[in-house]
Design an enzyme around this catalytic site. Sequence first.
Site, PDB file in Angstrom:
ATOM      1  N   CYS A 204      35.119 100.111  59.160  1.00  0.00           N
ATOM      2  CA  CYS A 204      34.168  99.350  59.902  1.00  0.00           C
ATOM      3  C   CYS A 204      33.866  97.967  59.698  1.00  0.00           C
ATOM      4  O   CYS A 204      33.088  97.488  60.537  1.00  0.00           O
ATOM      5  CB  CYS A 204      32.830 100.303  59.668  1.00  0.00           C
ATOM      6  SG  CYS A 204      33.430 102.222  59.424  1.00  0.00           S
ATOM      7  N   HIS A 344      24.264  95.979  59.724  1.00  0.00           N
ATOM      8  CA  HIS A 344      25.260  97.110  59.920  1.00  0.00           C
ATOM      9  C   HIS A 344      24.566  98.414  59.967  1.00  0.00           C
ATOM     10  O   HIS A 344      24.909  99.012  61.096  1.00  0.00           O
ATOM     11  CB  HIS A 344      25.889  97.153  58.461  1.00  0.00           C
ATOM     12  CG  HIS A 344      26.967  98.185  58.395  1.00  0.00           C
ATOM     13  ND1 HIS A 344      28.038  98.143  59.469  1.00  0.00           N
ATOM     14  CD2 HIS A 344      27.393  99.290  57.866  1.00  0.00           C
ATOM     15  CE1 HIS A 344      28.824  99.186  59.177  1.00  0.00           C
ATOM     16  NE2 HIS A 344      28.483  99.947  58.055  1.00  0.00           N
ATOM     17  N   GLU A 355      21.858  97.726  52.046  1.00  0.00           N
ATOM     18  CA  GLU A 355      21.929  96.389  52.856  1.00  0.00           C
ATOM     19  C   GLU A 355      20.778  95.617  52.826  1.00  0.00           C
ATOM     20  O   GLU A 355      20.293  94.495  52.859  1.00  0.00           O
ATOM     21  CB  GLU A 355      22.121  96.703  54.279  1.00  0.00           C
ATOM     22  CG  GLU A 355      22.388  95.280  55.305  1.00  0.00           C
ATOM     23  CD  GLU A 355      22.872  95.888  56.643  1.00  0.00           C
ATOM     24  OE1 GLU A 355      23.279  95.132  57.097  1.00  0.00           O
ATOM     25  OE2 GLU A 355      22.881  96.984  56.936  1.00  0.00           O
ATOM     26  N   LYS A 375      23.188  99.909  66.407  1.00  0.00           N
ATOM     27  CA  LYS A 375      24.120 101.198  66.105  1.00  0.00           C
ATOM     28  C   LYS A 375      22.858 102.329  66.729  1.00  0.00           C
ATOM     29  O   LYS A 375      23.308 103.342  67.034  1.00  0.00           O
ATOM     30  CB  LYS A 375      24.290 101.565  64.922  1.00  0.00           C
ATOM     31  CG  LYS A 375      25.683 100.860  64.359  1.00  0.00           C
ATOM     32  CD  LYS A 375      25.966 101.074  63.275  1.00  0.00           C
ATOM     33  CE  LYS A 375      27.260 100.023  62.728  1.00  0.00           C
ATOM     34  NZ  LYS A 375      27.138  98.690  62.466  1.00  0.00           N
ATOM     35  N   HIS A 380      27.743 104.357  66.041  1.00  0.00           N
ATOM     36  CA  HIS A 380      28.933 103.553  65.122  1.00  0.00           C
ATOM     37  C   HIS A 380      30.500 103.375  65.737  1.00  0.00           C
ATOM     38  O   HIS A 380      30.908 104.353  65.844  1.00  0.00           O
ATOM     39  CB  HIS A 380      28.815 104.003  63.770  1.00  0.00           C
ATOM     40  CG  HIS A 380      29.431 103.161  62.598  1.00  0.00           C
ATOM     41  ND1 HIS A 380      30.179 102.152  62.691  1.00  0.00           N
ATOM     42  CD2 HIS A 380      29.404 103.355  61.089  1.00  0.00           C
ATOM     43  CE1 HIS A 380      30.571 101.446  61.701  1.00  0.00           C
ATOM     44  NE2 HIS A 380      30.180 102.332  60.825  1.00  0.00           N
ATOM     45  N   PHE A 440      34.299 101.772  54.602  1.00  0.00           N
ATOM     46  CA  PHE A 440      34.726 102.242  53.565  1.00  0.00           C
ATOM     47  C   PHE A 440      35.760 101.592  52.964  1.00  0.00           C
ATOM     48  O   PHE A 440      36.684 100.865  53.480  1.00  0.00           O
ATOM     49  CB  PHE A 440      35.477 103.797  54.162  1.00  0.00           C
ATOM     50  CG  PHE A 440      34.535 104.798  54.668  1.00  0.00           C
ATOM     51  CD1 PHE A 440      33.271 104.668  54.472  1.00  0.00           C
ATOM     52  CD2 PHE A 440      35.093 106.035  54.969  1.00  0.00           C
ATOM     53  CE1 PHE A 440      32.331 105.589  54.998  1.00  0.00           C
ATOM     54  CE2 PHE A 440      34.268 106.987  55.391  1.00  0.00           C
ATOM     55  CZ  PHE A 440      32.895 106.819  55.287  1.00  0.00           C
TER      56      PHE A 440
END
Length: 454
Positions: A204, A344, A355, A375, A380, A440
């Site tokens: 991502c 994010h 975050e 998002k 996402h 990831f």
Amino acid sequence: MQLGQRVRPFSGASAARKPARASVTVRASAAKRDPKQRIVITGIGICSVHGNDPDVFYQKLLNGESGVGLIDRFDASEFPTRFAAQIRNFDDENLIDKKNARRYDDCLKYTMVSGKKALIMAGLEKERCSEGYKKVDPTRVGVLVGSGMGGLTVFQDGVANLVQKGYKKISPFFIPYAITNMGGALLAIDQGFMGPNYSISTACATANYAFVAAANHIRNGDADVMVAGGSEAPIIPVGLGGFVACRALSTRNDEPVKASRPWDCDRDGFVMGEGAGVLVMESLEHAQKRGAKIYAEYLGGAVTCDAHHMTDPRADGLGVSTCIELALKDSRIPKEQVNYINCHATSTLVGDIAEVKAIKKVFTDTANIKMNGTKSMIGHCLGAAAGVEAIATLKAIETGWLHPTLNQHNLIEEVAGIDTVPNEKKQHKITAAISNSFGFGGHNSVVCFAPFQE
């Protein structure tokens, strides 16, 4: 362009809105760079659940319109998650010939359309902007459009044919259209661009990694122009099933629009999205020489690794805070100049907190900072997320308006002291903005944009 002159809008639809201007202080550090080292944005292209027009896309975000709904592309009734931010009735705008439009995986379609639209805006598309195209050296134009998973539909169909019908029924396009580098390669082939060309695949964080690498190619003298971003088309049974198996998705099937809720105590996972976001990045010297419109400046960026876990971020946010600090160092601006963060903010239990901890570690005074979560409305977009969210950030710089973060009703205590732009848009003159994306594998990425001034 004189110091203090207004930033040119992305298109006529935004011309009536006053864009935010940066102060002289903010731009002083970046202005010290040699024009060959300064990177400007001369085109943007998007494919999203809110369409392919960046003005329409951002206006819908400002309006607080969610693109999340029940999946109707396939029968998802047996899945524990049955909704996503699915692109419906995709229009390639005749930017792909009919034969390839039938063959291409959606991931490739999104790459081609967003890439060409960015080039058209920049005045560099081979067929539609022939005079502008003649002003560039194609050996010094590169393409770096990545993807987290590549042509997933082609891959899924190829495996199904192998299992059900045997290897002779596998399409000859199975491998070429499935691999992650093919979208950028096809765009380069279509346009004749012979500069740096490869694919980055960092889940991502992919598109931000592409922006950082593209800027480095320009600053190192490898290219004058780079077409960079990310694309993803994962909303198919194998994609949905894979994330269900990871237990990463929200299961709020009765209220899909309320499912993506960053920093809210009732969040239960992310919502899948799809699309592409592509920027034309160019050295200031080259852009000025060809008389290009300059929409904003890329100040800098950085990438780091958590080195912690395959899917979970470090709880202390150290990898992210380090990444933010390195991005500010590369941007040559003090942290006090950043007053907007496109987070994010996936709406996951661990990720949202990590975050925020990282942000508060770097920005000890958050009184003047606003942050939001794109998002919450478009889901996402995985490998395309950073590309689409970079465009949201650039539009915020241009318009002086921040889109809301939806579903902010019961915020976690960790976010106290930071304005998340809850549920309603806010006017905000941006001096410098950062856009965060993490993937990831512990991949962290941060890029910094600002209004352009000489």
